[in-house]
Design a protein around this motif. Structure first.
Motif, PDB file in Angstrom:
ATOM      1  N   SER A  29       0.841  -1.205   0.000  1.00 22.25           N
ATOM      2  CA  SER A  29       0.000   0.000   0.000  1.00 22.25           C
ATOM      3  C   SER A  29       0.873   1.250   0.000  1.00 22.25           C
ATOM      4  O   SER A  29       0.487   2.286  -0.546  1.00 22.25           O
ATOM      5  CB  SER A  29      -0.949  -0.001   1.202  1.00 22.25           C
ATOM      6  OG  SER A  29      -0.234   0.280   2.389  1.00 22.25           O
ATOM      7  N   GLN A  30       2.068   1.147   0.604  1.00 21.35           N
ATOM      8  CA  GLN A  30       2.989   2.285   0.605  1.00 21.35           C
ATOM      9  C   GLN A  30       3.733   2.397  -0.726  1.00 21.35           C
ATOM     10  O   GLN A  30       4.044   3.493  -1.185  1.00 21.35           O
ATOM     11  CB  GLN A  30       4.006   2.139   1.750  1.00 21.35           C
ATOM     12  CG  GLN A  30       3.377   2.203   3.134  1.00 21.35           C
ATOM     13  CD  GLN A  30       2.716   3.551   3.406  1.00 21.35           C
ATOM     14  OE1 GLN A  30       3.352   4.590   3.320  1.00 21.35           O
ATOM     15  NE2 GLN A  30       1.428   3.537   3.698  1.00 21.35           N
ATOM     16  N   LEU A  31       4.025   1.257  -1.345  1.00 25.14           N
ATOM     17  CA  LEU A  31       4.766   1.249  -2.611  1.00 25.14           C
ATOM     18  C   LEU A  31       3.945   1.834  -3.750  1.00 25.14           C
ATOM     19  O   LEU A  31       4.463   2.501  -4.625  1.00 25.14           O
ATOM     20  CB  LEU A  31       5.161  -0.177  -2.983  1.00 25.14           C
ATOM     21  CG  LEU A  31       6.274  -0.827  -2.181  1.00 25.14           C
ATOM     22  CD1 LEU A  31       6.302  -2.334  -2.453  1.00 25.14           C
ATOM     23  CD2 LEU A  31       7.616  -0.205  -2.541  1.00 25.14           C
ATOM     24  N   ASP A  33       1.447   1.091  -7.160  1.00 27.37           N
ATOM     25  CA  ASP A  33       1.339   0.071  -8.205  1.00 27.37           C
ATOM     26  C   ASP A  33       2.704  -0.529  -8.538  1.00 27.37           C
ATOM     27  O   ASP A  33       3.599   0.175  -8.993  1.00 27.37           O
ATOM     28  CB  ASP A  33       0.737   0.684  -9.474  1.00 27.37           C
ATOM     29  CG  ASP A  33      -0.623   1.305  -9.204  1.00 27.37           C
ATOM     30  OD1 ASP A  33      -1.502   0.581  -8.722  1.00 27.37           O
ATOM     31  OD2 ASP A  33      -0.787   2.514  -9.464  1.00 27.37           O
ATOM     32  N   VAL A  35       5.269  -2.555 -10.754  1.00 29.93           N
ATOM     33  CA  VAL A  35       5.382  -2.804 -12.197  1.00 29.93           C
ATOM     34  C   VAL A  35       6.531  -3.749 -12.553  1.00 29.93           C
ATOM     35  O   VAL A  35       6.660  -4.173 -13.696  1.00 29.93           O
ATOM     36  CB  VAL A  35       5.540  -1.480 -12.977  1.00 29.93           C
ATOM     37  CG1 VAL A  35       4.282  -0.633 -12.820  1.00 29.93           C
ATOM     38  CG2 VAL A  35       6.768  -0.693 -12.530  1.00 29.93           C
ATOM     39  N   PHE A  36       7.387  -4.057 -11.569  1.00 31.85           N
ATOM     40  CA  PHE A  36       8.541  -4.918 -11.873  1.00 31.85           C
ATOM     41  C   PHE A  36       9.060  -5.543 -10.593  1.00 31.85           C
ATOM     42  O   PHE A  36       9.143  -4.881  -9.562  1.00 31.85           O
ATOM     43  CB  PHE A  36       9.648  -4.091 -12.526  1.00 31.85           C
ATOM     44  CG  PHE A  36      10.911  -4.861 -12.801  1.00 31.85           C
ATOM     45  CD1 PHE A  36      10.987  -5.750 -13.859  1.00 31.85           C
ATOM     46  CD2 PHE A  36      12.023  -4.702 -11.984  1.00 31.85           C
ATOM     47  CE1 PHE A  36      12.153  -6.466 -14.104  1.00 31.85           C
ATOM     48  CE2 PHE A  36      13.199  -5.414 -12.229  1.00 31.85           C
ATOM     49  CZ  PHE A  36      13.261  -6.296 -13.293  1.00 31.85           C
ATOM     50  N   VAL A  54      14.275  -6.985  -5.784  1.00 29.95           N
ATOM     51  CA  VAL A  54      13.949  -5.573  -6.012  1.00 29.95           C
ATOM     52  C   VAL A  54      12.488  -5.508  -6.412  1.00 29.95           C
ATOM     53  O   VAL A  54      12.028  -6.316  -7.220  1.00 29.95           O
ATOM     54  CB  VAL A  54      14.827  -4.966  -7.121  1.00 29.95           C
ATOM     55  CG1 VAL A  54      14.416  -3.528  -7.405  1.00 29.95           C
ATOM     56  CG2 VAL A  54      16.295  -5.034  -6.744  1.00 29.95           C
ATOM     57  N   GLU A  56       9.792  -2.734  -7.909  1.00 33.27           N
ATOM     58  CA  GLU A  56       9.684  -1.388  -8.471  1.00 33.27           C
ATOM     59  C   GLU A  56       8.219  -1.038  -8.639  1.00 33.27           C
ATOM     60  O   GLU A  56       7.458  -1.756  -9.276  1.00 33.27           O
ATOM     61  CB  GLU A  56      10.368  -1.321  -9.850  1.00 33.27           C
ATOM     62  CG  GLU A  56      11.849  -1.573  -9.771  1.00 33.27           C
ATOM     63  CD  GLU A  56      12.665  -0.501 -10.468  1.00 33.27           C
ATOM     64  OE1 GLU A  56      12.101   0.567 -10.805  1.00 33.27           O
ATOM     65  OE2 GLU A  56      13.869  -0.741 -10.659  1.00 33.27           O
ATOM     66  N   SER A  57       7.845   0.103  -8.067  1.00 33.54           N
ATOM     67  CA  SER A  57       6.501   0.620  -8.294  1.00 33.54           C
ATOM     68  C   SER A  57       6.596   1.703  -9.361  1.00 33.54           C
ATOM     69  O   SER A  57       7.686   2.009  -9.839  1.00 33.54           O
ATOM     70  CB  SER A  57       5.943   1.207  -6.998  1.00 33.54           C
ATOM     71  OG  SER A  57       6.581   2.435  -6.732  1.00 33.54           O
ATOM     72  N   VAL A  58       5.454   2.273  -9.735  1.00 27.66           N
ATOM     73  CA  VAL A  58       5.486   3.393 -10.674  1.00 27.66           C
ATOM     74  C   VAL A  58       6.332   4.523 -10.109  1.00 27.66           C
ATOM     75  O   VAL A  58       6.873   5.328 -10.849  1.00 27.66           O
ATOM     76  CB  VAL A  58       4.070   3.912 -11.003  1.00 27.66           C
ATOM     77  CG1 VAL A  58       3.404   3.005 -12.004  1.00 27.66           C
ATOM     78  CG2 VAL A  58       3.220   4.052  -9.771  1.00 27.66           C
ATOM     79  N   LYS A  59       6.469   4.573  -8.782  1.00 27.63           N
ATOM     80  CA  LYS A  59       7.178   5.694  -8.167  1.00 27.63           C
ATOM     81  C   LYS A  59       8.674   5.463  -7.994  1.00 27.63           C
ATOM     82  O   LYS A  59       9.466   6.361  -8.236  1.00 27.63           O
ATOM     83  CB  LYS A  59       6.544   6.006  -6.796  1.00 27.63           C
ATOM     84  CG  LYS A  59       5.217   6.726  -6.899  1.00 27.63           C
ATOM     85  CD  LYS A  59       4.614   6.982  -5.539  1.00 27.63           C
ATOM     86  CE  LYS A  59       3.698   5.868  -5.133  1.00 27.63           C
ATOM     87  NZ  LYS A  59       3.083   6.041  -3.817  1.00 27.63           N
ATOM     88  N   ALA A  60       9.057   4.275  -7.511  1.00 24.55           N
ATOM     89  CA  ALA A  60      10.459   4.091  -7.126  1.00 24.55           C
ATOM     90  C   ALA A  60      10.826   2.627  -7.031  1.00 24.55           C
ATOM     91  O   ALA A  60       9.963   1.751  -7.023  1.00 24.55           O
ATOM     92  CB  ALA A  60      10.708   4.771  -5.777  1.00 24.55           C
ATOM     93  N   ALA A  61      12.132   2.378  -6.931  1.00 25.92           N
ATOM     94  CA  ALA A  61      12.655   1.034  -6.719  1.00 25.92           C
ATOM     95  C   ALA A  61      12.940   0.844  -5.237  1.00 25.92           C
ATOM     96  O   ALA A  61      13.450   1.743  -4.587  1.00 25.92           O
ATOM     97  CB  ALA A  61      13.936   0.839  -7.522  1.00 25.92           C
ATOM     98  N   SER A  62      12.589  -0.332  -4.699  1.00 27.42           N
ATOM     99  CA  SER A  62      12.879  -0.634  -3.298  1.00 27.42           C
ATOM    100  C   SER A  62      13.516  -2.016  -3.219  1.00 27.42           C
ATOM    101  O   SER A  62      13.119  -2.936  -3.929  1.00 27.42           O
ATOM    102  CB  SER A  62      11.590  -0.646  -2.468  1.00 27.42           C
ATOM    103  OG  SER A  62      10.870   0.538  -2.656  1.00 27.42           O
TER     104      SER A  62
END
Lengths: 121, 383
Positions: A29-31, A33, A35-36, A54, A56-62
């Motif tokens: 929920s924090q990440l 959507d 996508v990878f 790893v 990856e959301s639409v916003k960032a890689a974690s």
């Protein structure tokens, strides 16, 4: 079967000497959507706290860290094809990888569900 | 995931702040403002909704400036502004708008902006992070000819997507007749607004400058239409990236010229060598030489061949083994409409051709990408 949690928002389902690992619903929920997803190679020996996957959301890689040490037995190939599973079923179909637990004493530092709920409250 | 704050000054709020919070906007600091990065809908669906129906964006953090000629003759203001931009401003007809850049002495870009001719004055829309510097720049160079009036009391709302026209037409009789880059004063929902048919998504759409005290009622009215969802900055970024549009401070900045930034289409013949008003703007020597002879590097579109997004800052290499990067990614992420990662960045001009292979370094690996023509998603402007 026991489910444990880390403060980095991973869950571990313990069955014998095998741990199935994923990220929590709170994490997805924090990440946003997803996508990878990049998964570790089967056979890789992970040390506790090592970057293992790893997301990856639409916003960032974690990074997803190995919550305990162990050898990667299996990875969830379905995630590579459908990363959005992390959003729709973080605690179930969207498991990341399975580890052969190297040192059961490492499980002692993890939280139970009540502890994790308090952590994210 | 946490976004760092550059300073401790309190965040500013736009006139739509309460509406964002009430609608569940996830608020983050952006250019000194507390802005919604997304709503409960999520970036992916907000993006796709805008491409399919219509999205409403609060862009009130951007700067709106009126440039009024002291002589009362608009051409004087247009000629004055031409001292600061490589565009032909004199040729912008009443009711029309043009994309421009403020350049510096080295040919770099201080900001990019929209310039509209409202008959009595020019109306400028500039980037939020640059607006104070832009205003000072205008005052320093144009005060002899123009009154420079920041329009701080106005909000700016963008309505974008294939349904933008039909939605706006319910509250604005003039909307349907406007064409891409038309701009001027129009009555919207009974309010005196400045309306342009433009945007930052690659879709048909409008930007509505509205007095701050009327902004929430207008936004609420537009959002009452079932075709319209509020859209946050996250989808604004993925939409503009798919459209191949530059984000100032990332894809263009003081170190990139308009030619390096692949923006030469925005420099009219009249300001080039042999034109009626050639040069006469900061950095003209360098920019005109690059227009004639080419630039050493170019901004290009990039498509990763795999599924992994390649993000801003990733170094680019000619092959899998060379140690020296040849460029870098300046914007990158996931394109929801393409269901694939996309990026833009700078490459040496010989490699800046569609189809050329390059490699980005990501987590210690060299990932293959191909130079790709932009926009990634065709635009649907109503010309």
């Amino acid at each position: 079967m026991t489910t444990l949690f880390t403060s980095d928002h991973e869950w571990l389902r313990i069955e014998g000497d095998v741990a199935t690992i994923g990220v929590t619903d709170y994490a997805q929920s924090q990440l946003g959507d997803v996508v990878f997803v990049e998964l570790p190679k089967v056979g890789r020996k992970l040390k506790k706290a090592e970057a293992a996957a790893v997301v990856e959301s639409v916003k960032a890689a974690s990074d997803v860290y190995a919550p305990i040490s162990g050898e990667v037995l299996e990875v969830n190939e379905a995630l590579a094809a459908e990363p959005a599973l992390v959003n729709s079923d973080a605690g179930g179909k969207a498991w990341f990888f399975k580890l052969k637990i190297a040192d059961k004493s490492e499980l002692g530092g993890l939280m139970d569900e009540a502890g994790y709920k308090a952590h994210t409250a | 995931m946490m976004l760092a704050r550059d300073d401790q000054s309190p965040l500013k709020r736009t006139p739509l702040h309460a509406l964002h919070v009430a609608r569940g906007g996830k608020m983050v600091p952006f250019a000194g403002y507390d802005m919604p990065v997304q709503y409960a809908t999520g970036v992916l669906r907000e993006h796709l909704h805008t491409r399919k129906l219509a999205g409403l964006f609060d862009v009130s953090h951007m700067g709106q400036i009126a440039l009024r000629p002291k002589s009362g003759k608009l051409e004087d203001a247009a000629l004055a502004l031409e001292r600061l931009v490589p565009q032909d401003i004199v040729a912008v007809a009443v009711g029309r708008q043009r994309y421009a850049q403020f350049t510096n002495g080295a040919g770099g870009i201080l900001d990019d902006l929209m310039v509209a001719n409202f008959g009595s004055h020019l109306f400028l829309v500039v980037n939020a992070a640059c607006k104070a510097a832009d205003e000072a720049h205008l005052r320093a160079h144009l005060s002899d000819v123009c009154e420079i009036e920041p329009l701080a009391g106005r909000a700016l709302i963008a309505l974008q997507g294939p349904k933008a026209e039909s939605v706006l037409a319910t509250v604005c009789a003039d909307a349907a007749a406007m064409r891409f880059m038309d701009a001027g004063p129009h009555v919207v929902d009974g309010i005196d607004c400045f309306l342009s048919r433009s945007g930052y998504t690659g879709e048909d759409g409008f930007e509505i400058s509205v007095p701050a005290e009327r902004a929430e009622s207008l936004a609420t009215r537009l959002l009452a239409n079932s075709d319209v969802l509020p859209i946050g900055l996250g989808a604004r970024d993925s939409l503009r990236l798919e459209a191949g549009l530059c984000l100032y401070g990332h894809d263009i900045d003081t170190t990139t010229t308009p030619v390096e930034g692949a923006l030469e289409w925005s420099i009219q013949k009249s300001r080039r060598h042999g034109g009626a008003r050639a040069g006469g703007f900061p950095g003209a020597d360098k920019i005109l030489a690059q227009l004639a002879n080419g630039a050493p590097r170019r901004r290009v579109g990039l498509k990763p061949e795999g599924r992994a997004p390649v993000r801003e800052g990733a170094p680019l290499f000619a092959d899998t083994t060379s140690s020296e990067p040849i460029g870098a990614v300046t914007s990158g992420g996931f394109g929801p409409s393409l269901n694939a990662p996309i990026a833009m960045g700078y490459l040496p001009s010989p490699l800046a051709v569609a189809g050329a292979p390059v490699f980005a370094e990501l987590r210690g690996q060299r990932l293959p990408l191909r130079v790709t023509a932009m926009p990634f998603v065709p635009n649907t402007y109503k010309r």
